[in-house]
Design an enzyme around this catalytic site. Structure first.
Site, PDB file in Angstrom:
ATOM      1  N   HIS A  53       0.922  -1.709   0.045  1.00 33.83           N
ATOM      2  CA  HIS A  53      -0.039   0.291  -0.229  1.00 33.83           C
ATOM      3  C   HIS A  53       0.929   1.843   0.202  1.00 33.83           C
ATOM      4  CE1 HIS A  53      -4.254   1.193   1.404  1.00 33.83           C
ATOM      5  NE2 HIS A  53      -3.538   2.256   0.886  1.00 33.83           N
TER       6      HIS A  53
ATOM      7  N   ARG B 231       2.164   9.617  -6.069  1.00 37.51           N
ATOM      8  CA  ARG B 231       1.724  10.183  -6.564  1.00 37.51           C
ATOM      9  C   ARG B 231       2.239  10.704  -8.031  1.00 37.51           C
ATOM     10  NH1 ARG B 231      -1.518   9.989  -2.578  1.00 37.51           N
ATOM     11  NH2 ARG B 231      -1.282  11.441  -0.320  1.00 37.51           N
TER      12      ARG B 231
ATOM     13  N   ASN C 283      -4.762   5.732  -6.949  1.00 33.57           N
ATOM     14  CA  ASN C 283      -5.689   6.813  -6.867  1.00 33.57           C
ATOM     15  C   ASN C 283      -4.434   8.216  -7.305  1.00 33.57           C
ATOM     16  OD1 ASN C 283      -4.088   6.640  -4.312  1.00 33.57           O
ATOM     17  ND2 ASN C 283      -4.813   8.098  -3.358  1.00 33.57           N
TER      18      ASN C 283
ATOM     19  N   ASP D 251      -8.362   2.135  -4.117  1.00 35.65           N
ATOM     20  CA  ASP D 251      -8.649   3.063  -2.486  1.00 35.65           C
ATOM     21  C   ASP D 251      -8.294   4.443  -2.754  1.00 35.65           C
ATOM     22  OD1 ASP D 251      -6.795   3.077  -0.258  1.00 35.65           O
ATOM     23  OD2 ASP D 251      -4.910   3.533  -1.217  1.00 35.65           O
TER      24      ASP D 251
ATOM     25  N   HIS E  26      -5.976  -2.101   5.340  1.00 37.48           N
ATOM     26  CA  HIS E  26      -5.611  -0.743   6.618  1.00 37.48           C
ATOM     27  C   HIS E  26      -7.042  -1.236   7.062  1.00 37.48           C
ATOM     28  CE1 HIS E  26      -7.622   1.629   3.977  1.00 37.48           C
ATOM     29  NE2 HIS E  26      -7.115   2.328   3.267  1.00 37.48           N
TER      30      HIS E  26
ATOM     31  N   ASP F 141       0.956   2.099   3.913  1.00 35.08           N
ATOM     32  CA  ASP F 141      -0.572   3.324   3.431  1.00 35.08           C
ATOM     33  C   ASP F 141       0.694   5.047   3.630  1.00 35.08           C
ATOM     34  OD1 ASP F 141      -2.450   4.700   2.477  1.00 35.08           O
ATOM     35  OD2 ASP F 141      -3.629   4.556   4.131  1.00 35.08           O
TER      36      ASP F 141
ATOM     37  N   HIS G  74       1.684  13.901   1.112  1.00 36.81           N
ATOM     38  CA  HIS G  74       1.660  15.246   0.975  1.00 36.81           C
ATOM     39  C   HIS G  74       1.932  16.672   1.230  1.00 36.81           C
ATOM     40  CE1 HIS G  74      -2.617  14.316   0.300  1.00 36.81           C
ATOM     41  NE2 HIS G  74      -2.389  13.137   1.824  1.00 36.81           N
TER      42      HIS G  74
ATOM     43  N   GLY H 269      -3.511  11.733   4.804  1.00 34.84           N
ATOM     44  CA  GLY H 269      -2.302  10.883   4.906  1.00 34.84           C
ATOM     45  C   GLY H 269      -1.547  10.699   5.716  1.00 34.84           C
TER      46      GLY H 269
END
Lengths: 439, 325
Positions: free
Chosen positions: A65, A69, A99, A156, A243, A316, A320, A335
């Site tokens: 996971h 980006r 994603n 996800d 998760h 995960d 950011h 996140g």
């Protein structure tokens, strides 16, 4: 999709304790020039010698996971920077979440990610979306994507809300063997029922009540886990639960496994180390989906890792930019990063022998991702040389800004932990030596 | 040391709340003068940072600052760089760079005053953050109650209505109980916080059973959208169960105070008759708001640290017309 690069000399990992699924033993490991392990034994010699004294030599870690980006948010992370962090964290394979922008829901985008992954420091294993645009309305071209090598499908960031669509996706997944050369695929679910989770920013409970922050009830996760267990039962399809964060979800998965259903589960490091109490600082680094939950949920997740209900530790890893996180708690994106802290947190916070921790991070996730022929395999001659060497006792202090990730949204600033990756070998290439990335 | 910020009632404790109430007495006297202005905060610069609509709180703070001779900077979200996409942090850094002693902030998101306090040096005063805290409202409510009852020790106060979404309730419960009062919250279960663990109050769903036992009934604003969220079947049903109706008003004790933070929804949580009843303290609350906010601004900005301990000489010890006042 393996990042095989030419290696001109053999590498000897000397003096370590080899740990793999078959147990542990003292042995040197010789990595050949063909990307494979050449020999395992005592008193070996090689062109280059790397010290593995006081260290565990294990199959490389596999993160089920990772948010890399790329494409679309390269200012927060790229496949290259994410893979560097991964390698420093002991990972030899990262499953890239879909994603991105555009999302990984088509052959074109997934092929791009595979291409970009070829020069990464670790193997980059693409997942792909279950539905087009991760919008939950139409199925993505699962057979085409499976043919390209995708073994994990997930929307996800959101769960597939529509019951019938999820049932169809699971049914369809069962028949994909012709496109995978016989391998099975798993549908990985981010379990959150939108009608219960929309407009919420932390776990619903004592702390959300006190802080006046709209909370997401545990049932938002439990209900989707319950539904997907029922759908796995009726379709026979593999479901992987991403998760897990609630005690209820852990109990449901435990019961489903006891029943013999083909379900697997992962837990993130933050869901077994942090609770919703951290949100009282209003520091947005603690905002994550699923949210940090209560003490009893953390205890249940730990118990699930201990008794085998949960198969894998995942990060995960969700980078950011600082300016995106510097917003009011409700507006900040969810996140936290985790590639370079996962091993240490697992060794420090879980009361598990090191062999179990390695299993949760290596061969068990490798099997779920369908890459156990290359990763997580036994340390023996002839096997692909994807290897992690770590000192399980090295104590260190976590500093988010020191990591290779482009982002530093790490929730463990200042935490004292033990266990540090020293070297990482990917396809025979020493990409990390003495805690330094080689490229 | 006097507190640097006013973020939450929990930061104050009984001593500081009582100190603010004592200061409020002095400033109420100032407010009653023909020229209600003192030089206490001359040269201090206060910025208003209201990201959420406010009439009474903002006007009340502005009036308080003017009476203390502070300079003020107005910030209106609709006509500012926020509309050009400036971040909250950059807006605060910009205001801070101009030289500001305090920022009074209201924001729809819980926690924003805490975040700002980490970013800049000025004193931060929370004028309401989401559903979380509204400490100056609680202080003016305490002042209003002490005007009526003297001490709050042993008094029983019912807070009625949408507790879940109410920053007023969260601050009031903490403030009233810190001063020794007993608080009962009364609401349909859907308007209670999901967890009441650690809340220092009693809980009831039966307003008629609670009302005869209280010294004050505090009604919260019932927002019209709660019906759309299925938190109540209808406002009519809410009013029947939890409103201070004409019927309930008749059974209210002669000395029971009726309070409301405003703005009121007449006919929903409070009837026209109850709002205008002699027992209603609603306009008194507004009047007290100015004096309480003068006290808060003075406490945070007017003293120079060492002499501002609760047990230190109070401003009105010298008589309000002398010294700084």
């Amino acid at each position: 999709m393996s990042s095989v690069s030419s290696v001109s000399e053999t590498t000897l990992l000397r003096g370590g304790t080899v740990v793999d699924a078959s147990g542990s033993r003292r042995a040197d490991v010789l990595v050949g020039t063909d990307g494979n392990i050449e020999a395992v034994g005592d008193g070996l010699s090689g062109d280059r010698v790397i010290d593995a004294g006081d260290c565990i030599v294990s199959p490389g870690f596999v993160d089920l996971h990772t948010h890399l980006r790329e494409p679309g948010k390269e200012e927060a992370e790229t496949i290259e920077t994410g893979s560097r962090g991964g390698a420093l964290g002991g990972f030899t394979a990262l499953v890239a979440m879909p994603n991105t922008t555009p999302p990984m829901d088509s052959v074109g985008v997934v092929r791009d990610v595979i291409e970009l992954g070829k020069t990464a420091l670790t193997d980059i294993i693409p997942s792909a979306a279950i539905t087009i645009g991760r919008a939950g309305a139409e199925l993505a071209p699962m057979a085409e994507l499976a043919e390209l090598g995708v073994r994990i499908f997930t929307d996800d960031g959101t769960g597939v809300q529509d019951d019938l669509l999820m049932k169809r996706a699971l049914e369809y997944s069962v028949g994909l063997a012709p496109f995978t050369g016989g391998a099975s695929v798993a549908l990985a679910q981010h379990c959150e029922v939108d009608s219960l989770s929309a407009g919420t920013f932390m776990h619903e409970g004592e702390w959300s009540s006190r802080l006046g922050i709209p909370g997401q009830p545990s049932e938002a996760e439990d209900l989707m886990v319950m539904r997907d267990i029922a759908l796995s039962r009726s379709t026979g399809a593999r479901v992987h639960f991403q998760h897990l964060s609630t005690a209820g979800a852990v109990a449901l998965v435990r019961a489903a496994k006891a029943e013999g259903l083909p379900v697997t589960a992962e837990a993130t490091t933050h869901h077994f180390t942090l609770t919703d109490a951290a949100c009282a600082s209003f520091d947005t680094v603690f905002k994550v989906h699923p949210p940090l939950r209560s003490d009893s949920d953390v205890a249940a997740v730990k118990a699930g890792l201990l008794d085998g209900t949960i198969d894998a530790i995942a990060t995960d890893h969700a980078p950011h930019c600082a300016h995106d996180k510097e917003q009011p708690f409700d507006a900040a994106p969810p996140g936290m990063i985790g590639l370079e802290t996962a091993l240490a947190l697992a060794l420090t916070e879980l009361e598990l022998p090191v062999e179990k921790v390695v299993g949760l991070m290596s061969w068990q996730p490798a099997k779920i991702a369908g890459i156990d022929d290359i990763h997580g395999g036994p340390i023996e001659a002839g096997r692909p040389a994807n290897i992690t060497v770590f000192d399980p006792n090295e104590a260190w202090t976590i500093v988010g800004s020191s990591f290779a990730s482009k982002s530093s949204n790490c929730p463990y600033e200042g935490h004292e932990v033990r266990g540090k990756v020293r070297h990482t070998i990917v396809a025979g290439e020493a990409v990390v030596i003495d805690q330094e990335a080689m490229r | 040391m006097s507190p640097k910020h006013l973020l939450s009632i929990d930061d104050l404790g009984r001593d500081w709340i009582e100190e603010i109430l004592r200061l409020t007495d002095s400033f109420a006297e100032v407010s009653a003068r023909p020229i209600p202005k003192v030089p206490a905060l001359r040269g201090k610069n206060i910025a208003w940072l209201f990201y959420e609509d406010s009439t009474r709180t903002r006007l009340s703070f502005e009036t308080a600052a003017k009476r203390l001779s502070a300079d003020t900077m107005n910030f209106s979200v609709s006509s500012s760089s926020v509309n050009k996409g400036e971040s909250l942090r950059d807006t605060c850094l910009t205001i801070s760079a101009m030289g500001v002693d305090a920022i009074v902030v209201r924001h729809k998101s819980a926690g924003v005053p805490w975040q700002i306090a980490k970013w800049i040096d000025a004193s931060i005063i929370n004028a309401g953050d989401g559903w979380h805290q509204h400490p100056t409202q609680a202080l003016l409510d305490c002042y209003t109650l002490t005007q009526k009852f003297g001490s709050l020790d042993g008094r029983h106060i019912a807070i009625v209505g949408d507790i879940k979404h109410s920053r007023v309730a969260r601050s009031d419960i903490a403030a009233f109980t810190a001063l020794g009062a007993e608080v009962t919250i009364v609401a349909p279960q859907t308007l209670m916080p999901p967890s009441l663990e650690g809340w220092n109050c009693k809980v009831s769903h039966d307003l008629d059973a609670v009302l005869p036992t209280v010294d004050a009934v505090y009604l919260l604003r019932m927002q019209l959208e709660r019906q759309q969220e299925a938190l109540v079947p209808s406002l009519r049903e809410y009013t029947a169960g939890y409103g201070l109706t004409d019927e309930r008003l008749e059974h209210l004790g002669a000395n029971t105070l009726i309070m409301h933070p405003g703005p009121m929804n007449r006919g929903v949580e409070i009837s026209q008759k109850a709002a205008d009843d002699p027992r209603s303290a609603v306009t008194q609350q507004v009047a007290n708001g100015v004096s309480v906010r003068m006290a808060v601004l003075f406490l945070l900005l007017g003293n120079n640290g060492s002499d501002s301990h609760p047990n230190a000489p109070r401003p009105n010890d010298q008589g309000p017309n002398e010294g700084i006042l």
